[in-house]
Scaffold this motif. Structure first.
Motif, mmCIF file in Angstrom:
data_model
loop_
_atom_site.group_PDB
_atom_site.id
_atom_site.type_symbol
_atom_site.label_atom_id
_atom_site.label_comp_id
_atom_site.label_asym_id
_atom_site.label_seq_id
_atom_site.Cartn_x
_atom_site.Cartn_y
_atom_site.Cartn_z
ATOM 1 N N VAL A 72 43.660 39.641 38.376
ATOM 2 C CA VAL A 72 42.441 39.735 39.189
ATOM 3 C C VAL A 72 42.680 40.982 40.067
ATOM 4 O O VAL A 72 43.866 40.876 40.825
ATOM 5 C CB VAL A 72 42.086 38.633 39.927
ATOM 6 N N ALA A 73 41.872 42.043 40.244
ATOM 7 C CA ALA A 73 42.029 43.014 41.200
ATOM 8 C C ALA A 73 41.193 42.578 42.228
ATOM 9 O O ALA A 73 40.007 42.687 42.326
ATOM 10 C CB ALA A 73 41.460 44.372 40.821
ATOM 11 N N TRP A 74 41.918 41.955 43.531
ATOM 12 C CA TRP A 74 41.048 41.416 44.754
ATOM 13 C C TRP A 74 41.117 42.378 45.854
ATOM 14 O O TRP A 74 42.105 43.047 46.154
ATOM 15 C CB TRP A 74 42.005 40.213 44.900
ATOM 16 N N ARG A 75 39.971 42.310 46.277
ATOM 17 C CA ARG A 75 39.877 43.057 47.566
ATOM 18 C C ARG A 75 38.744 42.166 48.544
ATOM 19 O O ARG A 75 37.858 41.766 47.912
ATOM 20 C CB ARG A 75 39.109 44.404 47.416
ATOM 21 N N GLU A 76 39.100 41.953 49.689
ATOM 22 C CA GLU A 76 38.344 40.863 50.434
ATOM 23 C C GLU A 76 36.794 41.253 50.680
ATOM 24 O O GLU A 76 36.050 40.500 50.457
ATOM 25 C CB GLU A 76 38.773 41.133 51.919
ATOM 26 N N ASP A 77 36.413 42.753 50.560
ATOM 27 C CA ASP A 77 34.942 43.048 50.682
ATOM 28 C C ASP A 77 34.414 43.445 49.301
ATOM 29 O O ASP A 77 33.383 44.012 49.292
ATOM 30 C CB ASP A 77 34.936 44.128 51.692
ATOM 31 N N ALA A 78 35.192 43.280 48.217
ATOM 32 C CA ALA A 78 34.505 43.572 47.092
ATOM 33 C C ALA A 78 33.231 42.875 46.586
ATOM 34 O O ALA A 78 33.479 41.566 46.667
ATOM 35 C CB ALA A 78 35.589 43.549 45.890
ATOM 36 N N ARG A 79 32.370 43.344 46.079
ATOM 37 C CA ARG A 79 31.229 42.403 45.948
ATOM 38 C C ARG A 79 31.296 41.622 44.400
ATOM 39 O O ARG A 79 31.108 40.431 44.255
ATOM 40 C CB ARG A 79 29.844 43.631 45.264
ATOM 41 N N MET A 80 32.243 42.476 43.506
ATOM 42 C CA MET A 80 32.888 41.532 42.137
ATOM 43 C C MET A 80 34.201 41.887 42.153
ATOM 44 O O MET A 80 34.569 42.906 42.373
ATOM 45 C CB MET A 80 31.823 41.854 41.139
ATOM 46 N N PHE A 81 35.108 40.979 41.462
ATOM 47 C CA PHE A 81 36.681 41.211 41.201
ATOM 48 C C PHE A 81 36.536 41.486 39.741
ATOM 49 O O PHE A 81 36.420 40.768 38.887
ATOM 50 C CB PHE A 81 37.565 39.854 41.666
ATOM 51 N N PRO A 82 37.221 42.864 39.692
ATOM 52 C CA PRO A 82 37.679 43.090 38.099
ATOM 53 C C PRO A 82 38.689 42.076 37.656
ATOM 54 O O PRO A 82 39.642 41.816 38.288
ATOM 55 C CB PRO A 82 38.007 44.415 38.207
ATOM 56 N N VAL A 83 38.455 41.692 36.443
ATOM 57 C CA VAL A 83 39.556 40.597 35.667
ATOM 58 C C VAL A 83 39.647 41.350 34.606
ATOM 59 O O VAL A 83 38.914 41.774 33.581
ATOM 60 C CB VAL A 83 38.923 39.320 35.568
ATOM 61 N N PHE A 84 41.038 41.473 34.226
ATOM 62 C CA PHE A 84 41.576 41.909 33.078
ATOM 63 C C PHE A 84 42.612 41.154 32.402
ATOM 64 O O PHE A 84 43.499 40.546 32.902
ATOM 65 C CB PHE A 84 42.394 43.337 33.325
ATOM 66 N N ASP A 85 42.328 40.925 30.972
ATOM 67 C CA ASP A 85 43.290 40.069 30.263
ATOM 68 C C ASP A 85 43.423 40.839 28.830
ATOM 69 O O ASP A 85 42.621 41.077 27.933
ATOM 70 C CB ASP A 85 42.509 38.684 29.918
ATOM 71 N N THR A 86 44.695 41.062 28.358
ATOM 72 C CA THR A 86 45.033 41.750 27.024
ATOM 73 C C THR A 86 44.586 40.826 26.060
ATOM 74 O O THR A 86 44.360 41.312 24.867
ATOM 75 C CB THR A 86 46.520 41.952 27.317
ATOM 76 N N ASN A 87 44.262 39.434 26.108
ATOM 77 C CA ASN A 87 44.100 38.723 25.018
ATOM 78 C C ASN A 87 42.589 38.391 24.874
ATOM 79 O O ASN A 87 42.049 37.289 24.287
ATOM 80 C CB ASN A 87 44.614 37.328 25.038
ATOM 81 N N SER A 88 41.720 39.215 25.500
ATOM 82 C CA SER A 88 40.260 38.913 25.837
ATOM 83 C C SER A 88 39.286 39.570 24.819
ATOM 84 O O SER A 88 38.078 39.516 24.763
ATOM 85 C CB SER A 88 39.797 39.696 27.075
ATOM 86 N N CYS A 89 39.895 40.038 23.574
ATOM 87 C CA CYS A 89 39.011 40.719 22.467
ATOM 88 C C CYS A 89 38.931 40.234 21.032
ATOM 89 O O CYS A 89 38.846 40.609 20.022
ATOM 90 C CB CYS A 89 39.253 42.031 22.573
ATOM 91 N N GLU A 90 39.227 38.822 20.936
ATOM 92 C CA GLU A 90 39.525 38.259 19.666
ATOM 93 C C GLU A 90 38.614 37.343 19.316
ATOM 94 O O GLU A 90 38.153 36.296 19.352
ATOM 95 C CB GLU A 90 40.852 37.330 19.789
ATOM 96 N N GLY A 91 37.636 38.332 18.167
ATOM 97 C CA GLY A 91 36.422 37.884 17.833
ATOM 98 C C GLY A 91 35.207 38.001 18.372
ATOM 99 O O GLY A 91 35.233 38.426 19.598
ATOM 100 N N HIS A 92 34.003 37.971 17.773
ATOM 101 C CA HIS A 92 32.750 38.416 18.230
ATOM 102 C C HIS A 92 32.344 37.297 19.378
ATOM 103 O O HIS A 92 31.577 38.021 20.054
ATOM 104 C CB HIS A 92 31.680 38.030 16.941
ATOM 105 N N THR A 93 32.740 36.260 19.310
ATOM 106 C CA THR A 93 32.146 35.344 20.510
ATOM 107 C C THR A 93 33.143 35.152 21.852
ATOM 108 O O THR A 93 33.045 34.607 22.758
ATOM 109 C CB THR A 93 31.941 34.114 19.887
ATOM 110 N N ALA A 94 34.378 35.911 21.699
ATOM 111 C CA ALA A 94 35.313 35.743 22.849
ATOM 112 C C ALA A 94 34.947 36.061 24.069
ATOM 113 O O ALA A 94 34.996 35.150 24.782
ATOM 114 C CB ALA A 94 36.453 36.611 22.473
ATOM 115 N N VAL A 95 33.988 37.149 24.198
ATOM 116 C CA VAL A 95 33.306 37.424 25.481
ATOM 117 C C VAL A 95 32.553 36.360 26.059
ATOM 118 O O VAL A 95 32.527 35.847 27.089
ATOM 119 C CB VAL A 95 32.657 38.848 25.556
#
Length: 219
Positions: A72-95
């Protein structure tokens, strides 16, 4: 066939850096508990943690644990936190499934973008508190939907929840980006939307936007 790449954002409802780390650790621990008995026993003997997972994989035991490789790219005043995961693209319904998991653990709205072979952009939004659950697709051209994704899961329509995250004067511009025929690549449309919403994109875990701190399950 899976998504080419996926990008997640957790709405910041006041999370401290320590709380984000606790949530990632909880996600990983629960996923570890669901491992096959043999893998779980090895992890226990190795003492758990990131090093234990590395050793297990060196032994040829593939471990797919959602949250294990997440940052998680955290910043106290960020509206949203970017989340990155190398295993997040496995299949049509993964997201869709990963969005649900993140929304459950963080108890906050989660927005995600994903692309498939630069031909289709997908937007998934989940807000458990308000009961919102939206999964939309924007193909680069008509007639390709049934070829590469499930039209029962993704609707070819504008994702209305995005409007709440941009100024009133920019809402039409957001719709225009969605409807535009000028984008050759789905990534370009996604980047234009993220820029309008003020969202920073994490393409690789080593490239964190300036001003953010990296948080992992093992930090």
């Amino acid at each position: 066939m899976g998504m080419t790449r996926a990008f997640y954002y957790v709405v910041n409802t006041g999370f401290s850096k320590e709380r984000v780390q606790e949530i990632l650790s909880e996600m990983t621990s629960r996923e570890m508990a669901s491992l096959p008995p043999q893998a779980g026993q090895i992890l226990k003997k190795l003492g758990g943690g990131e090093r234990a997972l590395e050793l297990l994989e060196m032994l040829g035991k593939t471990v797919q644990i959602f949250g294990k490789d997440s940052i998680v790219a955290w910043r106290e005043d960020a509206r949203m936190f970017p989340v990155f995961d190398t295993n997040s693209c496995e299949g049509h319904t993964a997201v869709i499934m990963d969005n649900e998991v993140l929304a459950q653990y963080f108890q906050a709205p989660v927005l995600s973008f994903s692309v498939m072979d630069s031909d289709v952009m997908f937007v998934v939004y989940r807000d458990r508190e308000n009961g919102e659950k939206v999964s939309c697709a924007r193909p680069n051209y008509s007639g390709m939907d049934e070829e590469i994704y499930d039209t029962n899961l993704y609707k070819v329509e504008f994702p209305e929840p995005l409007l709440k995250y941009c100024g009133e004067g920019e809402q039409q511009k957001l719709r225009d980006i969605w409807e535009s025929e000028d984008y050759t690549f789905a990534e370009d449309r996604m980047e234009a939307i993220c820029e309008l919403l003020g969202l920073d994109i994490v393409y690789v875990r080593e490239d964190i936007p300036e001003g953010y701190e990296v948080v992992t399950a093992f930090a």
